[in-house]
Design an enzyme around this catalytic site. Structure first.
Site, PDB file in Angstrom:
ATOM      1  N   GLU A 112      13.245 -11.750 -36.386  1.00 39.85           N
ATOM      2  CA  GLU A 112      14.632 -11.185 -36.807  1.00 39.85           C
ATOM      3  C   GLU A 112      15.527 -10.899 -35.925  1.00 39.85           C
ATOM      4  O   GLU A 112      16.857 -11.110 -36.039  1.00 39.85           O
ATOM      5  CB  GLU A 112      14.035 -10.226 -37.907  1.00 39.85           C
ATOM      6  CG  GLU A 112      13.297 -10.673 -38.990  1.00 39.85           C
ATOM      7  CD  GLU A 112      12.753  -9.381 -39.824  1.00 39.85           C
ATOM      8  OE1 GLU A 112      12.782  -9.655 -41.125  1.00 39.85           O
ATOM      9  OE2 GLU A 112      12.723  -8.296 -39.369  1.00 39.85           O
ATOM     10  N   GLU A 132       4.427 -10.953 -41.634  1.00 44.63           N
ATOM     11  CA  GLU A 132       4.395  -9.807 -42.477  1.00 44.63           C
ATOM     12  C   GLU A 132       3.514  -9.986 -43.628  1.00 44.63           C
ATOM     13  O   GLU A 132       2.880  -8.929 -44.277  1.00 44.63           O
ATOM     14  CB  GLU A 132       5.642  -9.444 -42.866  1.00 44.63           C
ATOM     15  CG  GLU A 132       6.728  -8.668 -41.665  1.00 44.63           C
ATOM     16  CD  GLU A 132       7.379  -9.775 -40.914  1.00 44.63           C
ATOM     17  OE1 GLU A 132       8.021  -9.208 -39.823  1.00 44.63           O
ATOM     18  OE2 GLU A 132       7.187 -11.048 -40.844  1.00 44.63           O
TER      19      GLU A 132
END
Length: 261
Positions: A112, A132
């Site tokens: 990210e 995640e």
């Protein structure tokens, strides 16, 4: 601007930022807040024009959130400081080019962080994932950004499965600009940064603000804002010495001298 967790070096108009948290360059809250301060200073310093973000070592760029810090009590939704996690994702008004030099593994929040840059150069051994899903959490920034960066169905597969993908696949989907031999990565990043630093900073600022602000606007609405001088950077550009210098240099068949004003 330098600590043991984040190293910085100014090379003329270029700022190099290196994550330096052995063994993996994971980011805890303190490091995130430090990065936020560094990128805020970069944004606000008129002498700095380009930033390079990389990781120390040869194995990890960044795996994202420091799970050891989480086990010690840090909350996933805690205060990560200016610019949000990693200092880049939510930093307002950052209208200068940022290059991510991905020197190894970039997963979770590390990926990210990389896609928060404008240009991604990756070492030939780099690898990526959004794992995640396997720990019951959401890759929030990636869920917002990735389907806009690469084909929707590919992005959703990566988010749903958390699978690893190599640098060749990342390049195939347009997630990275170039694949570079690891030993040459920083030299190539510096070369690109120097080229950008020699360019017109007010034009770059206008490009970045338009691209960011117009992302969720209709084309004609965005164009009307540009033509109506409703973007601050565009208004500044067209009232600048640099804009006149660009026209003069073109007419005189010479390289322009950009002053950023």
């Amino acid at each position: 601007m330098t600590s043991s967790n984040v190293l910085t070096e100014r090379r003329g108009a270029v700022l190099e930022v290196t994550l330096n948290r052995p063994k993996a360059n994971a980011i805890d809250m303190a490091t995130s807040r430090e990065l936020g301060e560094i990128f805020t200073e970069f944004r606000d310093d008129p002498e700095l024009r380009v930033a390079i973000l990389t990781g120390a070592g040869e194995k990890f760029f960044c795996p994202g959130w420091d799970l050891k810090a989480a086990a010690g009590g840090e909350d996933a939704d805690g205060d990560y400081g200016k610019g949000g996690f990693g200092g880049l994702q939510e930093l307002r008004g950052l209208n200068k080019p940022v290059i991510a030099a991905v020197n190894g593994i970039a997963c979770g929040g590390g990926l990210e962080l990389a896609i928060s840059a404008d240009i991604i150069l990756a070492a030939d051994h780099a690898s990526f994932a959004l794992p995640e899903i396997k720990s019951g959490t959401v890759a929030d920034a990636a869920t917002l950004k990735l389907p806009k960066r690469i084909p929707y169905h590919i992005a959703m597969e990566l988010l749903y499965t958390g699978r690893w993908f190599d640098v060749e696949e990342a390049h195939r989907w347009g997630l990275v600009n170039r694949i570079i031999p690891a030993a040459e990565l920083m030299a190539e990043a510096r070369k690109m940064a120097d080229e950008l630093a020699a360019g017109p900073p007010l034009v770059f600022a206008a490009i970045k603000e338009i691209a960011r602000e117009a992302e969720d606007m209709k084309f004609q609405d965005a164009l009307n804002r540009i033509n109506g001088s409703q973007f601050e950077t565009v208004e500044r550009l067209y009232r600048s010495e640099d804009q006149k210098e660009g026209a003069r240099a073109f007419a005189e068949k010479r390289d322009p001298v950009w002053k950023g004003r």
